[in-house]
Design an enzyme around this catalytic site. Structure first.
Site, mmCIF file in Angstrom:
data_model
loop_
_atom_site.group_PDB
_atom_site.id
_atom_site.type_symbol
_atom_site.label_atom_id
_atom_site.label_comp_id
_atom_site.label_asym_id
_atom_site.label_seq_id
_atom_site.Cartn_x
_atom_site.Cartn_y
_atom_site.Cartn_z
ATOM 1 N N CYS A 121 0.951 -1.315 0.041
ATOM 2 C CA CYS A 121 -0.091 0.069 -0.130
ATOM 3 C C CYS A 121 0.977 1.336 -0.011
ATOM 4 C CB CYS A 121 -1.033 -0.128 1.026
ATOM 5 S SG CYS A 121 -1.737 -1.531 1.251
ATOM 6 N N HIS A 262 -3.784 6.867 3.381
ATOM 7 C CA HIS A 262 -3.929 5.393 2.844
ATOM 8 C C HIS A 262 -5.401 5.166 3.195
ATOM 9 C CE1 HIS A 262 -3.988 1.637 1.183
ATOM 10 N NE2 HIS A 262 -3.882 0.963 2.255
ATOM 11 N N ASN A 292 -10.003 -0.714 0.199
ATOM 12 C CA ASN A 292 -8.536 -0.637 0.063
ATOM 13 C C ASN A 292 -8.111 -1.296 -0.939
ATOM 14 O OD1 ASN A 292 -5.812 -0.861 0.785
ATOM 15 N ND2 ASN A 292 -5.916 -1.883 2.269
HETATM 16 N N1 COA Z 1 -18.013 -9.952 9.254
HETATM 17 C C1 COA Z 1 -18.378 -10.370 10.621
HETATM 18 N N2 COA Z 1 -17.590 -10.431 11.460
HETATM 19 C C2 COA Z 1 -16.302 -10.528 11.196
HETATM 20 C C3 COA Z 1 -15.620 -10.197 10.004
HETATM 21 C C4 COA Z 1 -16.784 -9.793 9.203
HETATM 22 N N3 COA Z 1 -16.457 -9.534 7.798
HETATM 23 N N4 COA Z 1 -14.414 -10.304 9.923
HETATM 24 C C5 COA Z 1 -14.058 -10.759 11.409
HETATM 25 N N5 COA Z 1 -15.135 -10.857 12.091
HETATM 26 C C6 COA Z 1 -15.095 -11.104 13.263
HETATM 27 C C7 COA Z 1 -13.839 -12.014 13.851
HETATM 28 O O1 COA Z 1 -14.048 -13.338 13.529
HETATM 29 C C8 COA Z 1 -13.858 -11.787 15.457
HETATM 30 O O2 COA Z 1 -14.708 -12.670 16.011
HETATM 31 P P1 COA Z 1 -14.340 -13.369 17.250
HETATM 32 O O3 COA Z 1 -14.212 -12.291 18.297
HETATM 33 O O4 COA Z 1 -15.525 -14.380 17.609
HETATM 34 O O5 COA Z 1 -13.133 -14.120 17.034
HETATM 35 C C9 COA Z 1 -14.559 -10.416 15.450
HETATM 36 O O6 COA Z 1 -15.263 -9.978 14.304
HETATM 37 C C10 COA Z 1 -13.528 -9.453 15.784
HETATM 38 O O7 COA Z 1 -12.423 -9.306 15.031
HETATM 39 P P2 COA Z 1 -11.420 -8.206 15.344
HETATM 40 O O8 COA Z 1 -10.026 -8.931 14.626
HETATM 41 O O9 COA Z 1 -11.156 -7.843 16.920
HETATM 42 O O10 COA Z 1 -11.911 -6.915 14.718
HETATM 43 P P3 COA Z 1 -11.390 -5.471 14.284
HETATM 44 O O11 COA Z 1 -12.045 -4.477 15.337
HETATM 45 O O12 COA Z 1 -9.814 -5.483 14.718
HETATM 46 O O13 COA Z 1 -11.328 -5.399 12.674
HETATM 47 C C11 COA Z 1 -10.246 -5.284 10.977
HETATM 48 C C12 COA Z 1 -11.119 -5.866 11.985
HETATM 49 C C13 COA Z 1 -9.710 -6.335 9.663
HETATM 50 C C14 COA Z 1 -11.335 -4.296 10.270
HETATM 51 C C15 COA Z 1 -9.369 -4.357 11.503
HETATM 52 O O14 COA Z 1 -8.682 -4.979 12.422
HETATM 53 C C16 COA Z 1 -8.519 -3.699 10.521
HETATM 54 O O15 COA Z 1 -8.819 -2.888 9.864
HETATM 55 N N6 COA Z 1 -7.042 -4.016 10.481
HETATM 56 C C17 COA Z 1 -6.082 -3.469 9.683
HETATM 57 C C18 COA Z 1 -6.477 -3.794 8.169
HETATM 58 C C19 COA Z 1 -5.713 -3.139 7.274
HETATM 59 O O16 COA Z 1 -5.783 -2.042 6.992
HETATM 60 N N7 COA Z 1 -5.125 -3.716 6.361
HETATM 61 C C20 COA Z 1 -4.176 -3.258 5.379
HETATM 62 C C21 COA Z 1 -3.191 -2.280 5.776
HETATM 63 S S1 COA Z 1 -2.539 -1.593 4.370
#
Ligand code: COA
Length: 335
Positions: A121, A262, A292
């Site tokens: 990214c 980003h 993204n």
């Molecule tokens: N729909 C529903 N539930 C989902 C899901 C979806 N699409 N994806 C994950 N979950 C669930 C998980 O399984 C987890 O369940 P559990 O508690 O039973 O294990 C729960 O939601 C919470 O997951 P968590 O990882 O704590 O959520 P979060 O608040 O951290 O959000 C992201 C997840 C991926 C959105 C977030 O971590 C994020 O944006 N990270 C950075 C990603 C990014 O920017 N990547 C590219 C960088 S360039």
């Protein structure tokens, strides 16, 4: 961890921008039919409402070329006059040759040197820094930089942790030696942390894990991510990168008119904005429409901000990126 400072030399400016998004829209409601998720979960956790998906047969170089043609038109130069083409992508048409070579052919830019940059990214800002250095030193007079991705080809559409986050698209900019100094890149900052390669990667398909029937079945050639860890690193690294580029430009945050971060997650953008001390209306956001798009994200946002009038003459614009590697990057441009 390694970090790098900008070279000095003759001024370099952005003389045109362009972007391209494929027509097909995939909404959060569409994704509810593919995996166990909901529009509400995706919206509250990420801010994303929909993303674009490339058409059948449409590849990264096709999207890159479309954005490039728009940037060339705005800059008032022809492909044939280009000296350098850098494509930032993690979804190349082929492992070799570089996607930039296909773009060179499609643009008829046969005098240009063309190669790809793989910095996820952060790739568009890595390309900007390379082009800037090449032009500032006098090695080249102009460059076309492109961020282009067909992430839909590398997504596991059964993995709700990743498939809701990404989309396809491309953005481009023409950079030139700039005697009058308008739209000038004032400073930039790049960083890499190879200790964190496992947090976000495509484990299969390269030499370390060549394509076999078994690893295709295990979906190893698709994007894997430890979301929560990536989130924390993104906030810290993007904030630091922003502050370092601003300081190198001899400015403070109060001198910045618009921030183009980003476009990965609205909560990451809000956390960085809060830490930098900028208001919501100073931050350009389009991730609700595109998700993204990795290396394309900052490039698309820069073009949309430019063409919509969100950037005014003499504005100082701060670009910030973060991605797999881990990599991060920032740049300050005086418009
Ligand atoms: N729909 C529903 N539930 C989902 C899901 C979806 N699409 N994806 C994950 N979950 C669930 C998980 O399984 C987890 O369940 P559990 O508690 O039973 O294990 C729960 O939601 C919470 O997951 P968590 O990882 O704590 O959520 P979060 O608040 O951290 O959000 C992201 C997840 C991926 C959105 C977030 O971590 C994020 O944006 N990270 C950075 C990603 C990014 O920017 N990547 C590219 C960088 S360039």
């Amino acid at each position: 961890m390694s970090e790098q400072a900008i070279v000095t030399g003759r001024p370099v400016s952005i003389s045109g921008t362009g972007s391209y998004l494929p027509e097909k829209v995939l909404t959060n409601h569409d994704l509810e039919k593919l995996v166990e998720t909901s529009d509400d979960w995706i919206t509250t956790r990420t801010g994303i409402k929909e993303r674009r998906i490339a058409a059948e047969g449409e590849c990264t170089s096709d999207m890159a070329t479309k954005a490039a043609l728009r940037a060339l038109e705005q800059a008032g130069i022809e492909g044939a006059d280009l000296n350098l083409i850098i494509v930032a992508t993690i979804t190349p048409d082929t492992l070799t040759p570089a996607t930039a070579c296909y773009v060179q052919r499609k643009l008829g830019a046969m005098k240009a040197v063309a190669f790809d940059v793989s910095a996820a990214c952060s790739g568009f800002l890595y390309a900007m820094e390379i082009a800037h250095s090449c032009i500032a030193t006098g090695a080249f007079d102009n460059a076309l930089i492109i961020g282009a991705e067909k992430l839909s080809a590398f997504i596991n559409w059964q993995d709700r942790n990743t498939c809701v986050l990404f989309g396809d698209g491309s953005g481009a900019a023409v950079m030139r030696a700039s005697p009058n100094g308008h739209r000038r890149v004032l400073a930039s900052h790049l960083g890499t942390d190879g200790e964190q390669t496992e947090l976000l990667n495509i484990p299969g398909g390269g030499a370390a894990c060549p394509i076999t029937l078994d690893n295709v079945e295990r979906r190893l050639a698709t994007l894997a991510m430890q979301g929560r860890e990536v989130f924390k690193h993104a906030v810290t690294a993007m904030r630091q990168a922003a502050e370092l580029a601003i300081a190198k430009a001899g400015l403070t945050i109060a001198d910045i008119n618009l921030v183009i971060p980003h476009q990965a997650n609205l909560r990451i953008i809000q956390a960085i904005s809060e830490r930098l001390g900028v208001t919501e209306d100073q931050v350009f956001v389009n991730l609700h429409r595109y998700g993204n798009t990795s290396a394309a994200a900052v490039a698309i946002a820069l073009d949309e901000a430019n063409r919509s009038g969100a950037i005014k003459e003499n504005d100082r614009v701060l670009l910030i990126a973060f991605g797999a590697g881990l990599t991060w990057a920032s740049a300050v441009i005086e418009w």
